[in-house]
Write a protein that holds these residues in place. Structure first.
Motif: not given
Length: 201
Positions: A16, A20, A23, A182, A189
């Motif tokens: 995860s 993150s 992204k 995350e 973020s």
């Protein structure tokens, strides 16, 4: 694109965090040996596992880690990752990395342990990691321990869980969160973007 590494203690459940970071347009590798850290602009110590096994996995690289701090490569420790910065923890018998003075102690047993869920941040001072994060923002915790730094000046934010739990620390290029950015939606973020911006410098 900034290139960063996640150190894997062998506890799993770090994808995860990897997702993150990707992204947020980072190139991410999962590593088990810090000797290769020279190839990266930043390092993440993830927030999964137990203190002694995690310290054992880092011990072979302890000198490398200390050199990394001296060379000011940005490091973000999440939950357990942050707890390892200190001298010792009530969770284990082994010494911590000792990069920061202080210890890690169990949450008072009058509270539900582990503390699991969303709590808001009380921002104490301006912070690189918290740039753009609003006072009272909610973040996601999963932990049974809290840090007790000797130098409280490094605490940038805390969270009220019946007691004040230090939630964000900064000391030059060393950063830590007791919560999981995350897993903390848009607020998390923002912090990851802020850290990656430090890595690009």
């Amino acid at each position: 694109m900034v290139k960063v590494a996640i150190f894997d203690y062998g506890a799993g459940n770090i994808f995860s965090l990897k997702s993150s970071l990707e992204k947020n347009e980072a190139q991410v590798d999962i590593i088990t040996n810090l000797e290769k850290i020279k190839n990266y602009s930043g390092l993440f110590l993830p927030g999964v596992g137990n203190f002694d096994p995690a310290i054992k996995s880092l011990n072979t690289s302890k000198v490398v880690f200390q050199d990394l701090i001296k060379n000011q490569i940005p490091v973000l420790g999440i939950c357990l990752g942050m707890e390892m910065f200190f001298e010792k923890s009530e969770e284990g018998k082994l010494g911590g990395l000792g990069i920061l003075d202080g210890e890690v102690i169990l949450l008072p047993n009058k509270f539900k342990i582990p503390h699991m869920g969303w709590n808001n941040l009380q921002i104490k001072k301006p912070s690189v990691l918290l740039d753009g994060v609003k006072e009272g923002s909610w973040v996601y915790f999963v932990h049974s321990y809290r840090i007790k730094p000797k130098n409280e000046e490094i605490i940038m934010a805390d969270s009220d869980y019946g007691i004040n739990v230090p939630a964000v620390i900064e000391n030059q290029t060393l950063f830590g969160t007791q919560f999981h950015p995350e897993k903390s939606s848009k607020v998390g973020s923002i912090m990851i973007k802020n850290f990656l911006r430090v890595c690009k410098k």
